[in-house]
Design an enzyme around this catalytic site. Structure first.
Site, short mmCIF file in Angstrom:
data_model
loop_
_atom_site.label_atom_id
_atom_site.label_comp_id
_atom_site.label_asym_id
_atom_site.label_seq_id
_atom_site.Cartn_x
_atom_site.Cartn_y
_atom_site.Cartn_z
N PRO A 2 -8.66 1.53 8.82
CA PRO A 2 -8.49 2.92 8.38
C PRO A 2 -7.20 3.10 7.60
CG PRO A 2 -9.02 2.78 10.73
CD PRO A 2 -8.71 1.40 10.27
N GLU A 3 -7.30 3.69 6.45
CA GLU A 3 -6.12 4.09 5.69
C GLU A 3 -6.11 5.61 5.65
OE1 GLU A 3 -5.34 1.78 2.16
OE2 GLU A 3 -6.57 0.14 2.84
N LYS A 60 -1.16 7.67 8.41
CA LYS A 60 -2.30 7.24 9.22
C LYS A 60 -2.24 7.78 10.65
CE LYS A 60 -1.85 2.87 6.79
NZ LYS A 60 -1.72 1.41 6.96
N ARG A 251 0.03 -9.41 3.42
CA ARG A 251 -1.39 -9.04 3.37
C ARG A 251 -2.10 -9.75 2.22
NH1 ARG A 251 -2.56 -4.37 6.12
NH2 ARG A 251 -4.69 -5.11 5.86
#
Ligand SMILES: [Zn+2]
Length: 261
Positions: A2-3, A60, A251
């Site tokens: 989820p962003e 978030k 990432r």
């Protein structure tokens, strides 16, 4: 994971269906999921008999205000979803299983009308806290100004991608939104942040705003133009060049060696 856009969908779901319903029971079966010293008994005592009155979001982090009680802070982690009356918001099956295994319901409240709000998290990397420190987060990415972005970039020797994803500087951008914005702006994710010139900062600021607006309309972080090429051997949708796959800011990162500099 989820962003900002997925957390916003969860926030909107709580706002639409989770407010103004008296809480009669708190279900906190997983003590590890409670953060900052919170206990099952403590959260029960803090929330039982109250109503949720406002659903906010910063980056978030979901922030749910209660009538006269604490702010309930909900972290969705890598795979969390909000369920209200057993229904989730947004598009399922993208970053987590959509099965409803009972143990995945890490935290919830039961309403007096028989309904419920639950946080379901297969990977158990989210969490619940009361009165979270909202100021440990930078301004929400939806409110990002060019001046703030410039100030963040000018004083950092980190890769530009790391600055965009640092939640204490700009809150809400994750891996997919960041790669999409940098791809749209034509900027290499590994560029040292302080080396961006004025035109590049302007382009990046516009790209962040556009990415959030367009992907929100389409339905989430996974709907970017660049997304279709996020696999080994994927070709840049703009110019057909094979994308480069690297680790940047810890990432997996895809970028175009032709038009991103
Ligand atoms: Zn390209």
């Amino acid at each position: 994971m989820p962003e900002l856009l997925e957390v916003e969908q969860a926030r909107a779901l709580i706002e639409a269906r989770g407010l103004g319903r008296p809480i009669v029971r708190v279900d906190a079966p997983d003590a590890w999921f409670l953060k900052r010293g919170l206990t099952p008994h403590g959260v029960e005592r803090a929330l039982r008999g109250r109503e949720l009155v406002t659903a906010r979001r910063r980056g978030k982090l979901l922030l749910v205000d209660t009538d006269g009680g604490p702010v309930l802070g909900l972290h969705l982690g890598m795979s969390g979803r909000i369920l209200i009356d057993d229904e989730a918001a947004g598009d399922p099956l993208l970053y987590a299983s959509n099965r409803d295994v009972p143990e995945w319901r890490r935290f919830g409240v039961r309403y007096s009308d028989g309904g419920s709000l639950y946080l379901r998290d297969p990977r158990r990397l989210g969490g619940v806290e009361l009165d979270p420190d909202e100021d440990r987060l930078g301004p929400d990415a939806t409110t990002l100004t060019r001046a703030h972005l410039e100030a963040m970039l000018r004083r950092s020797r980190a890769p530009v991608k790391a600055v965009l994803m640092d939640q204490s500087r700009i809150a809400g951008l994750g891996n997919l939104l960041t790669d999409e914005a940098l791809w749209r702006a034509g900027i290499d994710p590994a560029r040292t942040a302080s080396t961006l010139d004025g035109d590049e900062i302007t382009a990046l600021h516009r790209a962040v705003r556009t990415t959030l607006r367009v992907l929100r309309r389409r339905g989430g972080s996974h709907t970017g133009d660049h997304m279709v090429a996020r696999f080994p051997g994927g070709l840049c949708p703009r110019d057909g060049t094979p994308l480069t796959r690297r680790t940047v800011a810890g990432r997996t990162t895809y970028s175009c060696p032709r038009h991103q500099h």
